[in-house]
Design an enzyme around this catalytic site. Structure first.
Site, PDB file in Angstrom:
ATOM      1  N   GLN A   1       0.852  -1.196   0.000  1.00 20.85           N
ATOM      2  CA  GLN A   1       0.000   0.000   0.000  1.00 20.85           C
ATOM      3  C   GLN A   1       0.888   1.246   0.000  1.00 20.85           C
ATOM      4  O   GLN A   1       0.407   2.357  -0.205  1.00 20.85           O
ATOM      5  CB  GLN A   1      -0.880   0.047   1.250  1.00 20.85           C
ATOM      6  CG  GLN A   1      -1.810  -1.128   1.401  1.00 20.85           C
ATOM      7  CD  GLN A   1      -2.498  -1.121   2.747  1.00 20.85           C
ATOM      8  OE1 GLN A   1      -3.538  -0.503   2.956  1.00 20.85           O
ATOM      9  NE2 GLN A   1      -1.898  -1.813   3.697  1.00 20.85           N
ATOM     10  N   ASN A   2       2.171   1.043   0.250  1.00 17.93           N
ATOM     11  CA  ASN A   2       3.096   2.173   0.366  1.00 17.93           C
ATOM     12  C   ASN A   2       3.438   2.723  -1.011  1.00 17.93           C
ATOM     13  O   ASN A   2       3.531   1.968  -1.976  1.00 17.93           O
ATOM     14  CB  ASN A   2       4.389   1.749   1.077  1.00 17.93           C
ATOM     15  CG  ASN A   2       4.117   1.278   2.495  1.00 17.93           C
ATOM     16  OD1 ASN A   2       3.057   1.545   3.042  1.00 17.93           O
ATOM     17  ND2 ASN A   2       5.055   0.549   3.060  1.00 17.93           N
TER      18      ASN A   2
ATOM     19  N   HIS B   1      -1.406   1.085  -4.467  1.00 14.24           N
ATOM     20  CA  HIS B   1      -1.813   2.483  -4.290  1.00 14.24           C
ATOM     21  C   HIS B   1      -0.923   3.437  -5.076  1.00 14.24           C
ATOM     22  O   HIS B   1      -0.936   4.642  -4.838  1.00 14.24           O
ATOM     23  CB  HIS B   1      -1.783   2.871  -2.798  1.00 14.24           C
ATOM     24  CG  HIS B   1      -2.884   2.203  -2.019  1.00 14.24           C
ATOM     25  ND1 HIS B   1      -2.891   2.160  -0.643  1.00 14.24           N
ATOM     26  CD2 HIS B   1      -4.001   1.546  -2.411  1.00 14.24           C
ATOM     27  CE1 HIS B   1      -3.975   1.509  -0.231  1.00 14.24           C
ATOM     28  NE2 HIS B   1      -4.658   1.125  -1.289  1.00 14.24           N
TER      29      HIS B   1
ATOM     30  N   GLY C   1       2.781  -4.160   9.143  1.00 13.62           N
ATOM     31  CA  GLY C   1       2.774  -2.697   9.230  1.00 13.62           C
ATOM     32  C   GLY C   1       1.579  -2.014   8.619  1.00 13.62           C
ATOM     33  O   GLY C   1       1.694  -0.923   8.069  1.00 13.62           O
ATOM     34  N   THR C   2       0.400  -2.661   8.713  1.00 13.10           N
ATOM     35  CA  THR C   2      -0.797  -1.972   8.219  1.00 13.10           C
ATOM     36  C   THR C   2      -1.901  -2.028   9.265  1.00 13.10           C
ATOM     37  O   THR C   2      -2.101  -3.034   9.935  1.00 13.10           O
ATOM     38  CB  THR C   2      -1.297  -2.563   6.886  1.00 13.10           C
ATOM     39  OG1 THR C   2      -2.452  -1.822   6.454  1.00 13.10           O
ATOM     40  CG2 THR C   2      -1.657  -4.024   6.994  1.00 13.10           C
TER      41      THR C   2
HETATM   42  C1  BV8 Z   1     -11.913   2.736  -3.535  1.00  7.31           C
HETATM   43  C2  BV8 Z   1      -2.110   6.609  -1.588  1.00  7.31           C
HETATM   44  C3  BV8 Z   1     -13.862   3.362  -4.556  1.00  7.31           C
HETATM   45  C4  BV8 Z   1      -2.158   8.085  -1.466  1.00  7.31           C
HETATM   46  C5  BV8 Z   1      -3.850   5.742  -0.105  1.00  7.31           C
HETATM   47  C6  BV8 Z   1     -15.940   7.155   2.215  1.00  7.31           C
HETATM   48  C7  BV8 Z   1     -15.600   8.024   1.194  1.00  7.31           C
HETATM   49  C8  BV8 Z   1     -14.708   7.648   0.161  1.00  7.31           C
HETATM   50  C9  BV8 Z   1     -14.153   6.375   0.165  1.00  7.31           C
HETATM   51  C10 BV8 Z   1     -14.492   5.515   1.203  1.00  7.31           C
HETATM   52  C11 BV8 Z   1     -15.360   5.890   2.216  1.00  7.31           C
HETATM   53  N1  BV8 Z   1     -15.474   4.836   3.081  1.00  7.31           N
HETATM   54  C12 BV8 Z   1     -14.710   3.815   2.638  1.00  7.31           C
HETATM   55  C13 BV8 Z   1     -14.115   4.197   1.483  1.00  7.31           C
HETATM   56  C14 BV8 Z   1     -13.198   3.420   0.691  1.00  7.31           C
HETATM   57  C15 BV8 Z   1     -11.809   3.963   0.962  1.00  7.31           C
HETATM   58  C16 BV8 Z   1     -11.392   3.545   2.356  1.00  7.31           C
HETATM   59  O1  BV8 Z   1     -11.082   2.387   2.569  1.00  7.31           O
HETATM   60  N2  BV8 Z   1     -11.391   4.496   3.314  1.00  7.31           N
HETATM   61  C17 BV8 Z   1     -10.985   4.154   4.664  1.00  7.31           C
HETATM   62  C18 BV8 Z   1     -10.263   5.345   5.300  1.00  7.31           C
HETATM   63  C19 BV8 Z   1     -12.232   3.772   5.445  1.00  7.31           C
HETATM   64  N3  BV8 Z   1     -10.956   3.372  -0.035  1.00  7.31           N
HETATM   65  C20 BV8 Z   1     -10.780   3.996  -1.208  1.00  7.31           C
HETATM   66  O2  BV8 Z   1     -11.256   5.083  -1.479  1.00  7.31           O
HETATM   67  C21 BV8 Z   1      -9.995   3.215  -2.232  1.00  7.31           C
HETATM   68  N4  BV8 Z   1     -10.695   3.256  -3.479  1.00  7.31           N
HETATM   69  O3  BV8 Z   1     -12.468   2.177  -2.634  1.00  7.31           O
HETATM   70  O4  BV8 Z   1     -12.519   2.940  -4.731  1.00  7.31           O
HETATM   71  C22 BV8 Z   1     -14.525   3.028  -5.800  1.00  7.31           C
HETATM   72  C23 BV8 Z   1     -15.282   1.851  -5.863  1.00  7.31           C
HETATM   73  C24 BV8 Z   1     -15.941   1.597  -7.007  1.00  7.31           C
HETATM   74  C25 BV8 Z   1     -15.850   2.489  -8.088  1.00  7.31           C
HETATM   75  C26 BV8 Z   1     -15.068   3.649  -7.994  1.00  7.31           C
HETATM   76  C27 BV8 Z   1     -14.389   3.919  -6.863  1.00  7.31           C
HETATM   77  C28 BV8 Z   1      -8.625   3.866  -2.457  1.00  7.31           C
HETATM   78  C29 BV8 Z   1      -7.801   3.721  -1.196  1.00  7.31           C
HETATM   79  C30 BV8 Z   1      -6.385   4.190  -1.492  1.00  7.31           C
HETATM   80  C31 BV8 Z   1      -6.167   5.522  -0.842  1.00  7.31           C
HETATM   81  N5  BV8 Z   1      -4.756   5.879  -1.018  1.00  7.31           N
HETATM   82  N6  BV8 Z   1      -2.564   6.034  -0.326  1.00  7.31           N
HETATM   83  C32 BV8 Z   1      -1.094   8.589  -0.532  1.00  7.31           C
HETATM   84  O5  BV8 Z   1      -0.289   7.795   0.015  1.00  7.31           O
HETATM   85  O6  BV8 Z   1      -1.054   9.821  -0.358  1.00  7.31           O
HETATM   86  S1  BV8 Z   1      -4.302   5.088   1.385  1.00  7.31           S
HETATM   87  C33 BV8 Z   1      -3.103   5.271   2.583  1.00  7.31           C
HETATM   88  O7  BV8 Z   1      -3.567   4.436   3.661  1.00  7.31           O
HETATM   89  C34 BV8 Z   1      -1.727   4.720   2.251  1.00  7.31           C
HETATM   90  O8  BV8 Z   1      -1.643   4.015   1.025  1.00  7.31           O
HETATM   91  C35 BV8 Z   1      -1.514   3.739   3.394  1.00  7.31           C
HETATM   92  O9  BV8 Z   1      -0.628   2.757   3.087  1.00  7.31           O
HETATM   93  C36 BV8 Z   1      -2.883   3.222   3.490  1.00  7.31           C
HETATM   94  C37 BV8 Z   1      -3.238   2.303   4.596  1.00  7.31           C
HETATM   95  O10 BV8 Z   1      -2.691   2.818   5.765  1.00  7.31           O
HETATM   96  P1  BV8 Z   1      -1.557   1.916   6.454  1.00  7.31           P
HETATM   97  O11 BV8 Z   1      -0.524   1.610   5.421  1.00  7.31           O
HETATM   98  O12 BV8 Z   1      -2.189   0.765   7.131  1.00  7.31           O
HETATM   99  O13 BV8 Z   1      -0.914   2.925   7.470  1.00  7.31           O
HETATM  100  P2  BV8 Z   1      -1.510   3.328   8.900  1.00  7.31           P
HETATM  101  O14 BV8 Z   1      -0.792   4.539   9.361  1.00  7.31           O
HETATM  102  O15 BV8 Z   1      -3.007   3.335   8.840  1.00  7.31           O
HETATM  103  O16 BV8 Z   1      -1.129   2.098   9.842  1.00  7.31           O
HETATM  104  C38 BV8 Z   1       0.240   1.865  10.142  1.00  7.31           C
HETATM  105  C39 BV8 Z   1       0.266   0.538  10.868  1.00  7.31           C
HETATM  106  O17 BV8 Z   1       1.616   0.171  11.104  1.00  7.31           O
HETATM  107  C40 BV8 Z   1      -0.413   0.596  12.236  1.00  7.31           C
HETATM  108  O18 BV8 Z   1      -1.174  -0.592  12.398  1.00  7.31           O
HETATM  109  C41 BV8 Z   1       0.756   0.624  13.221  1.00  7.31           C
HETATM  110  O19 BV8 Z   1       0.429  -0.047  14.424  1.00  7.31           O
HETATM  111  C42 BV8 Z   1       1.793  -0.167  12.464  1.00  7.31           C
HETATM  112  N7  BV8 Z   1       3.186   0.181  12.773  1.00  7.31           N
HETATM  113  C43 BV8 Z   1       3.705   1.410  13.049  1.00  7.31           C
HETATM  114  N8  BV8 Z   1       5.053   1.295  13.202  1.00  7.31           N
HETATM  115  C44 BV8 Z   1       5.365  -0.006  13.003  1.00  7.31           C
HETATM  116  C45 BV8 Z   1       4.187  -0.713  12.734  1.00  7.31           C
HETATM  117  N9  BV8 Z   1       4.175  -2.041  12.509  1.00  7.31           N
HETATM  118  C46 BV8 Z   1       5.370  -2.679  12.528  1.00  7.31           C
HETATM  119  N10 BV8 Z   1       6.550  -2.062  12.766  1.00  7.31           N
HETATM  120  C47 BV8 Z   1       6.585  -0.735  13.013  1.00  7.31           C
HETATM  121  N11 BV8 Z   1       7.757  -0.144  13.251  1.00  7.31           N
END
Ligand code: BV8
Ligand code: ZN
Length: 237
Positions: free
Chosen positions: A100-101, A118, A186-187
């Site tokens: 996803q990164n 992504h 890491g997600t």
């Molecule tokens: C889609 C690129 C639709 C950009 C990213 C309401 C309105 C609009 C959309 C939605 C909605 N509700 C739901 C949706 C769908 C939406 C979604 O899922 N929203 C979420 C917030 C609820 N998804 C989308 O919109 C996707 N598209 O659904 O299409 C559609 C369908 C039909 C027809 C047309 C359209 C697109 C999603 C992609 C968005 N782009 N990134 C950019 O980077 O700027 S998402 C962004 O979040 C990053 O890619 C990131 O990777 C991703 C996920 O986050 P994580 O990677 O998990 O990172 P996070 O900080 O959350 O967590 C870190 C984790 O690591 C934690 O668990 C932590 O404990 C752990 N950690 C920390 N340190 C460590 C560690 N683990 C191990 N070691 C460590 N040292």
């Protein structure tokens, strides 16, 4: 048997492996995650920046945020977690790294088969024609324009509300269906459809994280700790 011993046993027996990574795997490289403490979203709201509407409304602000991230990432180095995954790929028959990164650290660590579901922050692509290019640094003099058609370029990432790249996504789903082991590292497993991959695996799942996620109850082994420590430990010393 400790969770780590169980995880090692699963790793030793798998020739077809799929790995899903998120921002947490780059945290030890100094890149803030999205939702953790000090995370990227803390200062900004996702809907303000990572959406087509935000770009439409204020391309300067969105570009400044991505340039700031490119500069941060440009200073970062792959960490032991990225390197462990690159080495693992060379040891098994089939290895798919689904990430996803958008930071490109898996490429720099030497991984080959990377499915960037992504997109890639270093890619700049035209909003109107098929022109695209890989930028090498965080130089910036205002939102860039297409040399072919003069339209605005945009960061080559998938924003909220946007479809994931079709071919890459289909390949990622097939990799999860075919694998004998899925490692999720890491997600926070909150963003879909990426997080949905975890539930699609019929194979055992190892979760590597510093905290629980919504999928923790469903995984075979939950390893708690930083991925830079845990990923290398999956292999016999
Ligand atoms: C889609 C690129 C639709 C950009 C990213 C309401 C309105 C609009 C959309 C939605 C909605 N509700 C739901 C949706 C769908 C939406 C979604 O899922 N929203 C979420 C917030 C609820 N998804 C989308 O919109 C996707 N598209 O659904 O299409 C559609 C369908 C039909 C027809 C047309 C359209 C697109 C999603 C992609 C968005 N782009 N990134 C950019 O980077 O700027 S998402 C962004 O979040 C990053 O890619 C990131 O990777 C991703 C996920 O986050 P994580 O990677 O998990 O990172 P996070 O900080 O959350 O967590 C870190 C984790 O690591 C934690 O668990 C932590 O404990 C752990 N950690 C920390 N340190 C460590 C560690 N683990 C191990 N070691 C460590 N040292
Ligand atoms: Zn163009």
């Amino acid at each position: 048997m400790t969770p780590l011993e169980r995880a090692r046993q699963l790793v030793a027996g798998a020739e077809r492996v799929a790995v899903l990574t998120g921002a947490g795997i780059s945290a030890e490289s100094g890149i803030p995650t999205f939702r953790g403490a000090g995370g990227l979203w803390r200062k900004f709201r996702p809907e303000d920046l990572a959406t087509p509407e935000a770009f439409e409304r204020n391309p300067e602000l969105v570009w400044e945020w991505y340039i700031w991230r490119r500069a941060l990432i440009g200073e970062a180095q792959p960490n032991a977690g990225h390197l462990a995954l690159a080495q693992w790929e060379r040891r098994v028959q089939e290895f798919s790294l689904i990430t996803q990164n958008v930071d490109g650290l898996h490429d720099r660590a030497g991984s080959r088969r990377i499915l960037k579901i992504h997109g890639d922050i270093w890619l700049s692509r035209c909003t109107a024609c098929s022109y695209q290019r890989m930028d090498r640094n965080a130089e910036y003099a205002g939102p860039p324009r297409c040399p072919e058609c003069e339209a605005l370029l945009r960061p080559g990432v998938v924003w909220f509300g946007e479809q994931l790249p079709r071919l890459v996504w289909d390949t990622a789903e097939r990799a999860v269906h075919d694998c004998q082991l899925l490692v999720v590292a890491g997600t926070s497993a909150q963003v879909y459809p990426a997080a949905g991959l975890i539930g699609q695996s019929r194979a055992p799942v190892i979760e590597i994280n510093i905290e629980d996620t919504p999928y923790t109850p469903a995984v075979s082994v939950a390893l708690r700790g930083v991925s830079g420590d845990l990923l290398p430990q999956l292999f016999e010393p």
